[in-house]
Design an enzyme around this catalytic site. Structure first.
Site, short mmCIF file in Angstrom:
data_model
loop_
_atom_site.label_atom_id
_atom_site.label_comp_id
_atom_site.label_asym_id
_atom_site.label_seq_id
_atom_site.Cartn_x
_atom_site.Cartn_y
_atom_site.Cartn_z
N GLU A 265 0.88 -1.16 0.00
CA GLU A 265 0.00 0.00 0.00
C GLU A 265 0.92 1.22 0.00
O GLU A 265 1.45 1.61 1.02
CB GLU A 265 -0.89 -0.06 1.24
CG GLU A 265 -2.18 0.69 1.09
CD GLU A 265 -2.13 2.02 1.79
OE1 GLU A 265 -1.88 3.03 1.09
OE2 GLU A 265 -2.31 2.05 3.01
N CYS A 299 -1.95 8.88 2.64
CA CYS A 299 -1.75 8.40 1.27
C CYS A 299 -2.97 8.72 0.43
O CYS A 299 -2.90 8.73 -0.79
CB CYS A 299 -1.34 6.94 1.23
SG CYS A 299 -2.34 5.93 2.24
C1 UN1 Z 1 -3.06 6.01 4.85
O1 UN1 Z 1 -2.93 7.21 4.62
O2 UN1 Z 1 -2.08 5.23 4.81
O3 UN1 Z 1 -8.82 6.73 3.92
C2 UN1 Z 1 -4.34 5.38 5.28
C3 UN1 Z 1 -8.18 7.36 4.76
C4 UN1 Z 1 -7.86 6.65 6.06
C5 UN1 Z 1 -6.70 5.74 5.91
C6 UN1 Z 1 -5.51 6.34 5.24
N1 UN1 Z 1 -9.01 5.90 6.48
O4 UN1 Z 1 -7.80 8.51 4.60
#
Ligand code: UN1
Length: 512
Positions: A265, A299
């Protein structure tokens, strides 16, 4: 101060913390190096951790492999019941742990608590899942034969997590892995190990109360050296890694070379298409939260807005006004919208990206910069900024983990979708439109190429119930909800003959 000390002690964090834990045992090698953990909130040292040596890592893996032999025999719904108790304990620790996430990582207190809520949610999800690890049954072509498939536990799951979601992403992996009968070895980010220590204590007390063998939940401290050991270790059948594309490529190559499984990821370069048929107030809130939430370090952070030319100027003005209202400061103060970046290296990357953007022809409509003075002593607070750019600029193609938002203009929906897809990453995407045809085109096979595609919702803040992850340089892995559990198990196809003959498949006759 007193509050900090109370919370640290509630969560089992010492002044100097050991390099690894297999549960009850916390230990280090004599030569383990000590690293200070400094809060980006105020630049104060919170505590120190020792880093694992290769010998420490090896002890952990041996213990985990041993524990797997027992844990895999515990019925899945019983494993689910233990995860249910972890969820209950997280509910009790939500305020303390949410606070520490905020203090160690720098996200707002609300988001720190929200992260713990994601952990609680995935526990609930995993409890239900523990009675639903379904395989299919098939009809055999041979008489008096039965065929079915079943899912068995895989073994040791290595979890490499990032600083930005220091605990939630681990929990998506660990809670599913545990109900699946696996054991976990977690290497948290070396920037946020304290929240990981807190989680290990929470899990450990539940495991101990249930007489679960030591080694089902393990923690190893360290930087990429430990990640490399894990990636190359044939005793670790699955490595789940969250972080940069550069790190993911290295993990994937090492795990792939030994034909292990990896779940990646990695980076995103997420865009919102804002159509001429958009509800502009939804667009504005979705875009600003997506761009500045967690100081642009998710992310799923919104990095690009692809805006229809007919509303471009209007929206640009609304955006500039909204940015002027943002309160940047201590994330533990709930009046603030935006906290600090994780460290000064992140600030440096942010400043360099701003320079690169200008050099490549970008025009800033909201200027960025480093904040200094009272409240900003850590040197990690920056101004969220907005630049008008073209999608093909090298800097726009790159994920800078900071609150820099790029504006791009479009004429036709086809062009907007093409721009949205024209980056190396493929995590999250969104369209804001009230036009059914546009929404459906965006979600169609010729629409967004991302793992997540939303309508009238921004790019960040996904719920745990869906599979989370993305395509292209995002790495292709899926974590959390839906059937993401399958990667944590090995599939077995079973054919049983209950006849008195041995008919062969494909009509083959073999007579002795
Ligand atoms: C991440 O940034 O690695 O969808 C995860 C989202 C959060 C998870 C982000 N529930 O922004």
């Amino acid at each position: 101060d007193n509050k900090t000390q109370t919370i640290l002690s509630n969560l089992g964090i010492n002044e100097v913390n050991e390099a690894f834990s297999t549960g009850k045992t916390w230990d280090s090698a004599a030569e383990a190096a000590i690293h200070a953990i400094v809060s980006p909130v105020n630049g104060q040292k919170i505590a120190s951790v020792k880093f694992s040596t290769p010998a420490c890592y090896n002890k952990v893996i041996v213990k985990a492999a041993d524990a797997f032999k027992q844990w895999r025999t515990v019925p899945a719904p019983k494993r689910g019941d233990v995860v249910r108790q972890i969820g209950d304990s997280l509910r009790k620790h939500k305020d303390d742990l949410g606070w520490l996430v905020s203090y160690e990582m720098g996200k707002s207190l609300q988001e720190g608590r929200g992260e713990v809520q994601e952990m609680i949610d995935i526990c609930d999800f995993a409890v239900g899942l523990s009675r639903q690890l379904y395989g299919l049954t098939m009809h055999s072509e041979r008489p008096q034969h039965r065929m079915y498939e079943q899912y068995h536990p895989l073994g040791i799951v290595g979890i490499i997590s990032a600083f930005n979601f220091p605990v939630a992403v681990w929990s998506w992996n660990a809670m599913l892995a545990w109900v699946c009968g696996d054991v976990c070895v977690w290497k948290p980010s070396e920037k946020t190990p304290l929240t990981a220590i807190a989680c290990q204590h929470i899990v450990q007390s539940v495991f101990e109360a249930n007489e679960i063998p030591e080694g089902v939940s393990c923690l190893v401290m360290g930087d990429r050296a430990i990640g490399e050991l894990m990636a190359n270790d044939t005793r670790v059948p699955l490595v789940s890694a969250t972080g940069s594309t550069r790190m993911g490529k290295a993990v994937s190559a090492a795990v792939g070379a030994r034909l292990g499984k990896s779940l990646l990821e990695l980076g995103g370069n997420n865009a919102i298409i804002i159509s001429e048929h958009a509800d502009l107030s939804i667009a504005l809130t979705g875009a600003v939260f997506g761009a500045v939430g967690t100081a642009g370090q998710r992310c799923t952070t919104t990095r690009r807005l692809i805006i229809h030319q007919s509303i471009y100027d209007t929206f640009k003005q609304k955006l500039a006004h909204a940015y002027s209202q943002l309160r940047i400061g201590n994330p533990l103060d709930e009046r603030n919208h935006v906290g600090p970046l994780i460290d000064q290296d992140a600030v440096e990357a942010y400043l360099q990206s701003i320079d690169a953007c200008k050099a490549q022809g970008g025009k800033f409509i909201v200027e960025g910069g480093l904040l200094s003075g009272e409240g900003y002593e850590s040197g990690c607070y920056v101004k969220p900024c907005v630049a008008e750019v073209e999608n093909h600029f090298e800097i726009v193609q790159h994920e800078t983990f900071a609150p820099i938002l790029y504006l791009i203009k479009y004429n036709t929906l086809d062009e907007a979708i093409h721009l949205q897809n024209s980056v190396p990453q493929g995590l999250s995407s969104a369209i804001i439109t009230n036009h059914l045809r546009e929404a459906e085109a965006f979600l169609s096979a010729s629409g967004s190429d991302c793992g997540i595609a939303n309508v009238n919702i921004g790019t960040s803040g996904a719920e745990i119930g869906g599979a989370f992850g993305g395509e292209k340089e995002t790495g292709g892995g899926r974590e959390s909800g839906s059937d993401a559990w399958k990667v944590y198990m090995r599939r077995q196809t079973n054919t049983i003959n209950y006849s008195t003959n041995l008919p062969l498949a494909q009509g083959i006759q073999f007579n002795l």
